[in-house]
Design an enzyme around this catalytic site. Structure first.
Site, short mmCIF file in Angstrom:
data_model
loop_
_atom_site.label_atom_id
_atom_site.label_comp_id
_atom_site.label_asym_id
_atom_site.label_seq_id
_atom_site.Cartn_x
_atom_site.Cartn_y
_atom_site.Cartn_z
CB ILE A 1 -1.00 0.04 1.18
CG1 ILE A 1 -0.29 0.12 2.53
CG2 ILE A 1 -1.96 -1.14 1.13
CD1 ILE A 1 -1.20 0.46 3.69
CB SER A 2 4.49 1.85 0.01
OG SER A 2 5.39 2.91 -0.31
N PRO A 3 2.62 4.38 -1.43
CG PRO A 3 2.39 6.61 -0.75
CD PRO A 3 2.29 5.20 -0.24
CB ALA B 1 6.34 0.67 -2.95
CE1 TYR B 2 1.08 2.95 -9.77
CE2 TYR B 2 1.19 5.20 -8.95
CZ TYR B 2 0.85 4.30 -9.95
OH TYR B 2 0.32 4.76 -11.13
#
Length: 199
Positions: free
Chosen positions: A11-13, A15-16
């Protein structure tokens, strides 16, 4: 051959926003990757961090501006206020672990698909149907979402312990050959330089 331990949250932005660049860099240098999804909220608590909702308003405001700027810089779609965030990270993380153990698909693509579901498509990646669709789209058997749950839970917890021991305190966090640490999607260029022997 270099090896990269990749600690991240589904859910890490940030990481996205890393997109597929880690995989491209690894392929360029012949490096291998072990994907280590973890509970980022527990990681924050263990390493002196604070969950986004508990940060000072100035930090929250900066984060909001920086995420939008980075997405534009990278040419990536991004929804600053997704409908299902935060959500339970465990089911999607277990699916990543099961897929890594099973092989046969594109693991980086699976992870990016899960995070795109959160940050672009407004889907809840705690839901079985969303996870199965991401697995299938990345070339994995969607039934992996229902298997290896005990192993997934054990590995998920172990990943957190290994992250703390390795000095990882956020996501995405990359540890090259067990010693060199890089924090954030904006350090991928540094990993590339390091693997080339120039940093």
């Amino acid at each position: 051959m270099a090896h990269i331990d990749y600690y991240f949250s589904t859910i890490s932005p940030y990481a996205y926003l890393a997109g597929g660049r880690l995989e491209e860099i690894a392929a360029k240098h012949g490096a291998t990757i072990t994907y280590k999804p973890l509970d980022i909220m527990a990681q924050f608590a263990r390493t002196g961090g604070t969950s986004p909702k508990d940060r000072h308003v100035s930090r929250q405001e900066y984060r909001a501006q920086e995420l939008v700027r980075q997405a534009k810089k990278l040419g990536m779609e991004f929804n600053l206020q997704p409908a299902h965030w935060p959500t339970n990270m465990a089911p999607s993380s277990y699916a990543v672990i099961a897929a890594q153990n099973a092989g046969g698909g594109e693991l980086g693509g699976l992870i990016q698909s899960l995070m795109r579901a959160v940050w672009v498509e407004n889907k809840d990646i705690a839901q079985d149907d969303v996870i199965k669709a991401c697995l299938e789209g990345a070339g994995f058997d969607p039934s992996l979402a229902d298997t290896g749950l005990f192993t997934g839970a054990e590995t998920y917890e172990r990943n957190l312990e290994e992250a703390v021991a390795a000095g990882a305190f956020g996501a995405p966090f990359y540890v090259v050959d067990g010693t060199e640490r890089f924090w954030g999607q904006d350090r991928l260029e540094d990993i590339d330089l390091h693997l080339a022997g120039n940093l």
